[in-house]
Design an enzyme around this catalytic site. Sequence first.
Site, mmCIF file in Angstrom:
data_model
loop_
_atom_site.group_PDB
_atom_site.id
_atom_site.type_symbol
_atom_site.label_atom_id
_atom_site.label_comp_id
_atom_site.label_asym_id
_atom_site.label_seq_id
_atom_site.Cartn_x
_atom_site.Cartn_y
_atom_site.Cartn_z
ATOM 1 N N ALA A 1 27.177 60.421 54.651
ATOM 2 C CA ALA A 1 27.741 61.437 53.998
ATOM 3 C C ALA A 1 26.752 62.454 53.336
ATOM 4 O O ALA A 1 26.891 63.640 53.693
ATOM 5 C CB ALA A 1 28.734 61.009 53.073
ATOM 6 N N TYR A 2 25.642 61.664 53.017
ATOM 7 C CA TYR A 2 24.817 62.600 52.189
ATOM 8 C C TYR A 2 23.907 63.529 53.368
ATOM 9 O O TYR A 2 23.739 64.581 53.306
ATOM 10 C CB TYR A 2 23.706 61.880 51.610
ATOM 11 N N VAL A 3 23.662 62.897 54.554
ATOM 12 C CA VAL A 3 22.934 63.421 55.519
ATOM 13 C C VAL A 3 23.723 64.620 56.160
ATOM 14 O O VAL A 3 23.237 65.691 56.311
ATOM 15 C CB VAL A 3 22.354 62.521 56.592
ATOM 16 N N SER B 1 26.132 66.381 54.867
ATOM 17 C CA SER B 1 26.221 67.640 53.844
ATOM 18 C C SER B 1 24.986 68.405 53.916
ATOM 19 O O SER B 1 24.963 69.868 53.848
ATOM 20 C CB SER B 1 26.529 66.946 52.551
#
Lengths: 229, 127
Positions: free
Chosen positions: A140-142, A144
Amino acid sequence: MPTAIITGSSAGIGKATTLKLLNAGWRVHGFTRQLDGATHANYIPHQVDVTNESAVQNAVAAILSKEQSIDLLINNAGAASMNALLLTPGSIAENLMRVNYLGAFYCIQAVGKQMVRQRQGRIINITTVAVPLALEGEAAYVASKAALDALTRVAAKELSPHGIVVAGLGFGPIPTQLTRAVNAAKLAELNQLIGRTNGTTVDEAADFIFEAIQQKNLEAGSIRYLGKI
Amino acid sequence: MLAVARYKCVIPVIEQLFLPHTSTISLNMITRQQSLALVLKRLHHLGKELEKPELQNAQETTRLFGDGSHLDSMGLVTLIADLEEDIYRECGARVTLADEKAMSRLTSPFRRVNLLADYIHEVVNAR
């Protein structure tokens, strides 16, 4: 006096970069969720949630009522969450996209219009090595930050004709609030992977940003990393 | 006349260029004539900058965007950004012209000068 807006200016990379700019004679408007009481004659904090479009627009309007120009925007505010893809709640993925991508989007829109009127300006988006490395456990972080990188490239193309340079600067793990919950062995492994065995400090990251800001030939649309990628 | 009498926000330069003798304009409102004058004045400057006489001499029917227009997307962005600042300077109103309402219209307010003038008039006075 050159003027900058830095999001997430109260801690970590944002705070260190703010100090460097202030020491170099800039006036800095900092966007923070909570005012931290930091004082400096040329530091003006604004309590702004960058995921709130109206709040961003109002803050930029307030700044423009006092400033002749905005020379630099650093989209530094970020959020992180390390979870296996299949165990990541949708609400977390949504929040990461809001902070890491939409927050920068809103700030670029609000500040970019002023820079178009000025026919000049610089926008730096802070990203991560996790995108080109496609790090597992950070889907999810990557995603975004990948959205932010895509925004950087398109914004660079659209805004270059107006004299505005948009670029991305990325880092490996830095000991900030964002990485406090990450396993130490995992951090060491990642630092090894990017050739920074001793990791990266906030001051080193701020130096990297400051050098890029000063470069006259900073390439529009480029995304550069502190480390071997 | 009553509506005009309520107006406080003065647009002296534009009045001289385009408007009949009017006095003052409301702090929060703008007349259709004045919104048109804002657009034409800004196009005049932009036409000079881009060396496009068609924009310098724009009229109500001048196409701004789309087939047969004289602005590319970069020019349109410049026009909108500059106009938003013009509106603020002249009337004290911070508005976003490229909002959801504008984008959802069947006929884009950015297609022709008259449509943009109508839209500015509507947006400023609707606040």
